[in-house]
Design a protein around this motif. Structure first.
Motif, PDB file in Angstrom:
ATOM      1  N   UNK A 181       0.220  13.348  -3.054  1.00 18.11           N
ATOM      2  CA  UNK A 181       0.940  14.258  -3.936  1.00 18.11           C
ATOM      3  C   UNK A 181       0.449  15.700  -3.856  1.00 18.11           C
ATOM      4  N   UNK A 182      -0.874  15.866  -3.752  1.00 16.54           N
ATOM      5  CA  UNK A 182      -1.399  17.228  -3.588  1.00 16.54           C
ATOM      6  C   UNK A 182      -0.840  17.881  -2.338  1.00 16.54           C
ATOM      7  N   UNK A 183      -0.835  17.150  -1.239  1.00 19.72           N
ATOM      8  CA  UNK A 183      -0.411  17.716   0.033  1.00 19.72           C
ATOM      9  C   UNK A 183       1.046  18.169  -0.020  1.00 19.72           C
ATOM     10  N   UNK A 184       1.891  17.378  -0.669  1.00 17.31           N
ATOM     11  CA  UNK A 184       3.313  17.711  -0.708  1.00 17.31           C
ATOM     12  C   UNK A 184       3.682  18.703  -1.799  1.00 17.31           C
ATOM     13  N   UNK A 185       3.008  18.627  -2.926  1.00 21.66           N
ATOM     14  CA  UNK A 185       3.468  19.364  -4.098  1.00 21.66           C
ATOM     15  C   UNK A 185       2.604  20.559  -4.476  1.00 21.66           C
ATOM     16  N   UNK A 239      -6.818   4.553  -2.737  1.00 25.42           N
ATOM     17  CA  UNK A 239      -6.895   5.399  -3.925  1.00 25.42           C
ATOM     18  C   UNK A 239      -7.010   6.867  -3.579  1.00 25.42           C
ATOM     19  N   UNK A 240      -7.835   7.177  -2.591  1.00 20.65           N
ATOM     20  CA  UNK A 240      -7.951   8.569  -2.136  1.00 20.65           C
ATOM     21  C   UNK A 240      -6.623   9.069  -1.575  1.00 20.65           C
ATOM     22  N   UNK A 241      -5.945   8.208  -0.842  1.00 18.44           N
ATOM     23  CA  UNK A 241      -4.653   8.571  -0.267  1.00 18.44           C
ATOM     24  C   UNK A 241      -3.629   8.849  -1.363  1.00 18.44           C
ATOM     25  N   UNK A 242      -3.652   8.060  -2.441  1.00 21.40           N
ATOM     26  CA  UNK A 242      -2.682   8.249  -3.524  1.00 21.40           C
ATOM     27  C   UNK A 242      -2.903   9.571  -4.256  1.00 21.40           C
ATOM     28  N   UNK A 243      -4.132  10.043  -4.266  1.00 19.31           N
ATOM     29  CA  UNK A 243      -4.381  11.341  -4.868  1.00 19.31           C
ATOM     30  C   UNK A 243      -4.070  12.492  -3.933  1.00 19.31           C
ATOM     31  N   UNK A 244      -4.397  12.291  -2.654  1.00 23.84           N
ATOM     32  CA  UNK A 244      -4.234  13.382  -1.698  1.00 23.84           C
ATOM     33  C   UNK A 244      -2.767  13.606  -1.317  1.00 23.84           C
ATOM     34  N   UNK A 304       1.031   8.911   3.831  1.00 21.83           N
ATOM     35  CA  UNK A 304       2.269   9.217   3.121  1.00 21.83           C
ATOM     36  C   UNK A 304       3.343   9.724   4.080  1.00 21.83           C
ATOM     37  N   UNK A 305       2.920  10.422   5.148  1.00 22.07           N
ATOM     38  CA  UNK A 305       3.887  10.991   6.089  1.00 22.07           C
ATOM     39  C   UNK A 305       4.696   9.910   6.803  1.00 22.07           C
ATOM     40  N   UNK A 306       4.196   8.685   6.784  1.00 25.72           N
ATOM     41  CA  UNK A 306       4.934   7.587   7.399  1.00 25.72           C
ATOM     42  C   UNK A 306       6.155   7.191   6.581  1.00 25.72           C
ATOM     43  N   UNK A 307       6.211   7.629   5.315  1.00 24.65           N
ATOM     44  CA  UNK A 307       7.338   7.292   4.452  1.00 24.65           C
ATOM     45  C   UNK A 307       8.136   8.529   4.057  1.00 24.65           C
ATOM     46  N   UNK A 308       7.906   9.640   4.738  1.00 18.39           N
ATOM     47  CA  UNK A 308       8.730  10.822   4.591  1.00 18.39           C
ATOM     48  C   UNK A 308       9.787  10.860   5.695  1.00 18.39           C
ATOM     49  N   UNK A 368       0.834  -1.208   0.000  1.00 18.81           N
ATOM     50  CA  UNK A 368       0.000   0.000   0.000  1.00 18.81           C
ATOM     51  C   UNK A 368       0.861   1.248   0.000  1.00 18.81           C
ATOM     52  N   UNK A 369       1.875   1.276   0.857  1.00 19.41           N
ATOM     53  CA  UNK A 369       2.691   2.478   0.959  1.00 19.41           C
ATOM     54  C   UNK A 369       3.666   2.637  -0.204  1.00 19.41           C
ATOM     55  N   UNK A 370       4.136   1.530  -0.773  1.00 20.54           N
ATOM     56  CA  UNK A 370       5.005   1.633  -1.948  1.00 20.54           C
ATOM     57  C   UNK A 370       4.259   2.285  -3.105  1.00 20.54           C
ATOM     58  N   UNK A 371       2.990   1.928  -3.279  1.00 22.32           N
ATOM     59  CA  UNK A 371       2.186   2.564  -4.324  1.00 22.32           C
ATOM     60  C   UNK A 371       2.011   4.057  -4.038  1.00 22.32           C
ATOM     61  N   UNK A 372       1.872   4.416  -2.757  1.00 18.73           N
ATOM     62  CA  UNK A 372       1.759   5.824  -2.394  1.00 18.73           C
ATOM     63  C   UNK A 372       3.036   6.591  -2.688  1.00 18.73           C
TER      64      UNK A 372
END
Length: 392
Positions: free
Chosen positions: A382-386, A375-380, A158-162, A35-39
């Motif tokens: 990149x938005x949050x970071x970029x 899926x929602x996480x994968x969209x949110x 995503x913050x778990x992999x930053x 899950x997180x690798x896809x994120x």
């Protein structure tokens, strides 16, 4: 196999869950990693598309820069913003993560950024296994895996992999809580000390250990083993030692660290600032960042989950205390409104009722729910970071 009953009524000593020949912990780690690798891939693609380095986006965003500078140069940096009256000192950041970055850089090739990401990713994997262990112990193997899947698919996961400290705190917290469930007082206290050296909210782990020890002492009418007494007293040592050290350095042992936090605009105001931000977002949703609106929704959802957790009699005292302290510090603290969902990432017990419910549903239902959230996480992410323009 012999069993032992803890004071909270949870039975210990049962065999670890398995799926065929696959241990449950291995499956949970695999689910989390997938899950997180896809994120991470989603962020990497978005970063490449925008002409930015994925490694720098993941490892040098916002607070990550402060941790990297501490790891490289030590403490002593202050950043002043006269326009808003802000004096930001690196003393606000607890020391364990920068120390681990520095140590990792001595054995890993590449930059400090690579070392910081390696520490965070290893910690997130350890946290996932710890989260599974807690869920499996309380609700069974299937619920434990689903708990990890839900945790990995959260909007802010995503913050778990930053290069941040949430994964490290979650790892110490999950394993400390599991140690308490198994009656391993020494391990619980030691992990609480490390959590207290990781970030301010690490005090929640110490509170859980101390509360569990106090209950055990009360239950045994003061005749608890020495290990229980020692664990309860030692658990806050990590957090307290750093707070006192900063205070002594600033000439105010008890208030110095909190003055540093105030310079960042972070103080405890019993939720007044959070309520103002929420009212503003709800009153004019078209004039605020999407991240602010999402924050309001996620904080409301966390309150609902907290109510469900409080109604579940299967949840033992340490998990209530740990989660309650995290909620109190998150909702009661002023400043950094959009960061509050990140602060709640280590509060994985909030997801226990949902995991228990999904464990009773059809496997296809669990897959669909997790897939939609991911899926929602994968969209949110990149938005949050970029694109969001606010500190996550």
């Amino acid at each position: 196999m012999a069993t032992e009953t803890l004071s909270n009524g949870i039975r210990t000593g049962r065999r670890a869950g398995r799926y065929g020949r696959i241990p449950g912990s291995v499956l949970a780690l695999g689910v989390y990693a997938a899950v997180r690798a896809a994120g991470v891939l989603a962020v990497a693609v978005a970063a490449w598309w925008s002409g930015r380095s994925p490694v720098r986006v993941l490892g040098e965003s916002w607070d990550s820069v402060w941790y990297l500078r501490i790891a490289e140069h030590g403490y002593g940096r202050t950043q002043i913003h006269p326009g808003i009256g802000s004096v930001q000192s690196d003393s606000a950041f607890f020391p364990l993560y920068p120390v681990l970055i520095r140590c990792a850089s001595l054995v890993l090739p590449g930059s400090l950024t690579v070392a910081a990401l390696a520490v965070a990713w290893i910690a997130s994997g350890a946290a996932a296994v710890g989260v599974y262990r807690v869920g499996e112990h309380l609700l069974g193997a299937r619920a434990g895996v689903l708990l990890v899947a839900l945790w990995a698919a959260l909007p802010h996961a995503l913050m778990l992999t930053l290069a941040y400290t949430e994964a490290l705190l979650a790892a110490f917290a999950a394993w400390a809580l599991y140690a308490l469930l198994r009656g391993r007082w020494g391990w619980a206290a030691g992990l609480a000390v490390l959590a207290g050296l990781t970030r301010p909210t690490g005090i929640a782990v110490a509170a859980a250990v101390t509360a569990a020890a106090a209950y055990e002492v009360w239950r045994r009418r003061g005749r608890a083993p020495a290990a229980v007494w020692a664990a309860g007293l030692a658990a806050p040592a990590g957090w307290a030692s750093y707070v006192l050290l900063v205070g002594v350095h600033r000439g105010d042992p008890l208030g110095g660290y909190f003055a540093v936090q105030s310079g960042w605009g972070s103080r405890f105001d019993f939720g007044a600032g959070a309520l103002r931000s929420a009212r503003h977002a709800l009153g004019s949703p078209g004039q605020v960042e999407l991240a602010t609106v999402v924050t309001v929704v996620l904080l409301a959802a966390a309150l609902v989950l907290a109510g469900l957790l409080a109604a579940d009699r299967r949840i033992p005292l340490p998990l209530f205390v740990y989660t309650g302290v995290l909620l109190l510090m998150t909702y009661g603290g002023a400043g950094f409104f959009e960061s509050k969902p990140r602060f709640l990432l280590p509060a994985f017990p909030l997801l226990l009722p949902a995991a228990a419910l999904m464990a009773k549903a059809r496997p296809s239902t669990a897959v669909v729910v997790t897939g939609v959230l991911a899926g929602l996480s994968y969209g949110y992410g990149p938005y949050l970071l970029l694109a969001s323009g606010v500190a996550p």
